[in-house]
Write an enzyme that holds these catalytic residues in place. Structure first.
Site, PDB file in Angstrom:
ATOM      1  N   ASN A 261     -48.973  -7.363 -13.729  1.00 22.09           N
ATOM      2  CA  ASN A 261     -48.653  -8.038 -14.991  1.00 22.09           C
ATOM      3  C   ASN A 261     -48.725  -9.538 -14.725  1.00 22.09           C
ATOM      4  O   ASN A 261     -47.819 -10.098 -14.122  1.00 22.09           O
ATOM      5  CB  ASN A 261     -47.239  -7.620 -15.436  1.00 22.09           C
ATOM      6  CG  ASN A 261     -46.777  -8.385 -16.666  1.00 22.09           C
ATOM      7  OD1 ASN A 261     -47.562  -9.099 -17.304  1.00 22.09           O
ATOM      8  ND2 ASN A 261     -45.502  -8.250 -16.993  1.00 22.09           N
ATOM      9  N   TRP A 262     -49.806 -10.151 -15.173  1.00 16.45           N
ATOM     10  CA  TRP A 262     -50.009 -11.580 -14.876  1.00 16.45           C
ATOM     11  C   TRP A 262     -49.063 -12.462 -15.705  1.00 16.45           C
ATOM     12  O   TRP A 262     -48.941 -13.634 -15.451  1.00 16.45           O
ATOM     13  CB  TRP A 262     -51.460 -11.983 -15.163  1.00 16.45           C
ATOM     14  CG  TRP A 262     -52.490 -11.336 -14.289  1.00 16.45           C
ATOM     15  CD1 TRP A 262     -52.303 -10.331 -13.367  1.00 16.45           C
ATOM     16  CD2 TRP A 262     -53.891 -11.641 -14.250  1.00 16.45           C
ATOM     17  NE1 TRP A 262     -53.498 -10.006 -12.763  1.00 16.45           N
ATOM     18  CE2 TRP A 262     -54.485 -10.793 -13.282  1.00 16.45           C
ATOM     19  CE3 TRP A 262     -54.712 -12.547 -14.931  1.00 16.45           C
ATOM     20  CZ2 TRP A 262     -55.849 -10.832 -12.995  1.00 16.45           C
ATOM     21  CZ3 TRP A 262     -56.072 -12.600 -14.649  1.00 16.45           C
ATOM     22  CH2 TRP A 262     -56.639 -11.733 -13.695  1.00 16.45           C
ATOM     23  N   LYS A 263     -48.449 -11.880 -16.729  1.00 20.44           N
ATOM     24  CA  LYS A 263     -47.603 -12.642 -17.670  1.00 20.44           C
ATOM     25  C   LYS A 263     -48.423 -13.822 -18.216  1.00 20.44           C
ATOM     26  O   LYS A 263     -49.622 -13.681 -18.383  1.00 20.44           O
ATOM     27  CB  LYS A 263     -46.306 -13.065 -16.975  1.00 20.44           C
ATOM     28  CG  LYS A 263     -45.594 -11.870 -16.308  1.00 20.44           C
ATOM     29  CD  LYS A 263     -44.204 -12.159 -15.855  1.00 20.44           C
ATOM     30  CE  LYS A 263     -43.603 -10.899 -15.234  1.00 20.44           C
ATOM     31  NZ  LYS A 263     -42.226 -11.078 -14.801  1.00 20.44           N
TER      32      LYS A 263
ATOM     33  N   HIS B 291     -41.521  -5.085 -22.409  1.00 18.98           N
ATOM     34  CA  HIS B 291     -41.099  -5.807 -21.206  1.00 18.98           C
ATOM     35  C   HIS B 291     -39.834  -6.598 -21.531  1.00 18.98           C
ATOM     36  O   HIS B 291     -39.655  -7.067 -22.646  1.00 18.98           O
ATOM     37  CB  HIS B 291     -42.226  -6.743 -20.750  1.00 18.98           C
ATOM     38  CG  HIS B 291     -41.976  -7.323 -19.395  1.00 18.98           C
ATOM     39  ND1 HIS B 291     -41.102  -8.358 -19.184  1.00 18.98           N
ATOM     40  CD2 HIS B 291     -42.471  -6.983 -18.178  1.00 18.98           C
ATOM     41  CE1 HIS B 291     -41.074  -8.634 -17.885  1.00 18.98           C
ATOM     42  NE2 HIS B 291     -41.895  -7.819 -17.256  1.00 18.98           N
TER      43      HIS B 291
ATOM     44  N   GLU C 267     -39.026  -9.487 -20.911  1.00 14.93           N
ATOM     45  CA  GLU C 267     -39.282 -10.849 -21.418  1.00 14.93           C
ATOM     46  C   GLU C 267     -39.625 -10.828 -22.903  1.00 14.93           C
ATOM     47  O   GLU C 267     -39.305 -11.758 -23.637  1.00 14.93           O
ATOM     48  CB  GLU C 267     -40.385 -11.506 -20.573  1.00 14.93           C
ATOM     49  CG  GLU C 267     -39.849 -11.866 -19.189  1.00 14.93           C
ATOM     50  CD  GLU C 267     -40.844 -11.766 -18.056  1.00 14.93           C
ATOM     51  OE1 GLU C 267     -42.067 -11.759 -18.319  1.00 14.93           O
ATOM     52  OE2 GLU C 267     -40.397 -11.695 -16.892  1.00 14.93           O
TER      53      GLU C 267
ATOM     54  N   GLU D  43     -37.647  -1.662 -14.700  1.00 14.03           N
ATOM     55  CA  GLU D  43     -37.572  -3.022 -14.171  1.00 14.03           C
ATOM     56  C   GLU D  43     -36.166  -3.575 -14.412  1.00 14.03           C
ATOM     57  O   GLU D  43     -35.870  -4.041 -15.529  1.00 14.03           O
ATOM     58  CB  GLU D  43     -38.593  -3.925 -14.872  1.00 14.03           C
ATOM     59  CG  GLU D  43     -40.019  -3.478 -14.717  1.00 14.03           C
ATOM     60  CD  GLU D  43     -41.006  -4.629 -14.891  1.00 14.03           C
ATOM     61  OE1 GLU D  43     -41.774  -4.864 -13.964  1.00 14.03           O
ATOM     62  OE2 GLU D  43     -40.966  -5.301 -15.936  1.00 14.03           O
TER      63      GLU D  43
ATOM     64  N   GLY E 249     -38.563 -11.541 -10.753  1.00 12.39           N
ATOM     65  CA  GLY E 249     -38.799 -12.927 -10.354  1.00 12.39           C
ATOM     66  C   GLY E 249     -37.682 -13.565  -9.550  1.00 12.39           C
ATOM     67  O   GLY E 249     -37.647 -14.785  -9.395  1.00 12.39           O
TER      68      GLY E 249
ATOM     69  N   SER F 175     -39.673  -7.963  -8.269  1.00 14.26           N
ATOM     70  CA  SER F 175     -39.760  -8.538  -6.915  1.00 14.26           C
ATOM     71  C   SER F 175     -40.426  -7.610  -5.907  1.00 14.26           C
ATOM     72  O   SER F 175     -40.029  -7.576  -4.736  1.00 14.26           O
ATOM     73  CB  SER F 175     -38.368  -8.979  -6.427  1.00 14.26           C
ATOM     74  OG  SER F 175     -37.879 -10.028  -7.246  1.00 14.26           O
TER      75      SER F 175
ATOM     76  N   GLY G  31     -45.298  -8.506 -10.892  1.00 11.59           N
ATOM     77  CA  GLY G  31     -45.476  -9.778 -11.589  1.00 11.59           C
ATOM     78  C   GLY G  31     -46.103 -10.809 -10.666  1.00 11.59           C
ATOM     79  O   GLY G  31     -47.310 -10.796 -10.413  1.00 11.59           O
ATOM     80  N   GLY G  32     -45.277 -11.694 -10.113  1.00 13.05           N
ATOM     81  CA  GLY G  32     -45.757 -12.829  -9.315  1.00 13.05           C
ATOM     82  C   GLY G  32     -46.763 -12.455  -8.239  1.00 13.05           C
ATOM     83  O   GLY G  32     -47.781 -13.148  -8.065  1.00 13.05           O
TER      84      GLY G  32
HETATM   85  P1  13P Z   1     -41.938  -9.989 -10.430  1.00 10.92           P
HETATM   86  O1  13P Z   1     -42.792  -9.058  -9.610  1.00 10.92           O
HETATM   87  O2  13P Z   1     -42.476 -11.402 -10.459  1.00 10.92           O
HETATM   88  O3  13P Z   1     -40.492  -9.904 -10.049  1.00 10.92           O
HETATM   89  O4  13P Z   1     -42.045  -9.492 -11.957  1.00 10.92           O
HETATM   90  C1  13P Z   1     -41.852  -8.162 -12.238  1.00 10.92           C
HETATM   91  C2  13P Z   1     -42.255  -7.907 -13.640  1.00 10.92           C
HETATM   92  O5  13P Z   1     -41.609  -8.342 -14.580  1.00 10.92           O
HETATM   93  C3  13P Z   1     -43.490  -7.142 -13.856  1.00 10.92           C
HETATM   94  O6  13P Z   1     -43.624  -6.770 -15.189  1.00 10.92           O
END
Ligand code: 13P
Length: 256
Positions: free
Chosen positions: A13-15, A100, A102, A170, A176, A214, A235-236
């Site tokens: 997930n590149w966000k 998600h 977010e 999640e 993050g 994470s 994510g990251g």
């Molecule tokens: P991180 O891997 O950056 O913690 O993010 C997880 C996430 O929200 C994937 O959708």
């Protein structure tokens, strides 16, 4: 073995990150790694909307799937700034991330909204990745199983099955932050979700349940080895080919 018979899915997930240039480089690097030897896991990238077309072209028939990060519940209409599920299918997406944390926070999305979006996604032939997870305060209060159960009950539509739906657990406090739950806590949650899916949904025993929050190359093998963990939503670490691939390798090791 995480769940016998279920092939893991490692999804990036590149966000709201990246650029056209970064997307091209990242996909090129992943394809090169794939060319040197496939892994026994499914790979998925979910870039921001503006890059979907370019990433679809860059993927060009590779084994890596394409997904988006949201869709609207309607198929068309007066919804300025929104994107409909059939448009994503048109572009070559096979998946869409929904609910998600977010989006639940930034856009006030309720579980009912998520369920409506999931219905639209399924009708368009997409696989919905429905996200659930508790906040730190909810975990500290011992409410995490109850909170996630309510999200599953209210966010997963009746039409869900193993072919069209993936669940991503999640924990909000792990996203993050570099913090992750213990393997025992992940297992307890994933077993709870599995039991709910078996009760509520056709083929619930085979629906993939991803862990997200994470996930890094250094902890992927351990997290992916937990019972009922069927892959990762990253994510990251999905923004760097080396890290994303390292996580896929971790999942492959755990899949045996
Ligand atoms: P991180 O891997 O950056 O913690 O993010 C997880 C996430 O929200 C994937 O959708």
């Amino acid at each position: 073995m995480t769940t016998p018979g279920i092939r893991p899915l490692v999804a990036g997930n590149w966000k709201m990150n990246g650029s056209l240039g970064m997307a091209g480089t990242l996909i090129g690097d992943l394809k090169a790694r794939l060319g040197q030897g496939a892994l026994p896991v499914d790979l998925l990238v979910c870039p921001p909307f503006p890059y979907l077309g370019a990433v679809a072209a860059a993927l060009g028939g590779s084994a890596i799937s394409l997904g988006a990060q949201d869709c609207h519940a309607a198929n068309s209409g007066a919804h300025t700034g929104d994107v409909a599920a059939p448009m994503l299918a048109d572009l070559g997406c096979g998946y869409v991330i929904l609910g998600h944390s977010e989006r639940r926070t930034d856009h006030g999305e309720s579980s009912a909204t998520v369920a409506a979006k999931a219905k639209a996604a399924l009708a368009a032939g997409l696989t919905a990745i429905v996200c659930v997870g508790e906040t730190e305060a909810q975990r500290n209060a011992g409410e995490e199983l109850k909170v996630v159960e309510k999200q599953i009950v209210e966010s997963v539509p009746a039409e869900a099955n193993a072919g069209n739906t993936v669940i991503a657990y999640e924990p909000v406090w792990a996203i993050g932050t570099g913090k992750t739950p213990t393997s025992a806590d992940v297992e307890a949650m994933h077993r709870h979700i599995r039991a709910l899916l078996k009760q509520r949904v056709t083929g619930g025993a085979e629906i993939r349940i991803l862990y997200g929050g994470s996930v890094k190359p250094g902890n992927a093998a351990e997290l992916m080895a937990v019972a009922e963990v069927n892959g990762a939503l990253v994510g990251g670490a999905s923004l760097k080919a080396e890290d994303f691939w390292g996580i896929a390798e971790g999942a492959a090791r755990s899949a045996g």
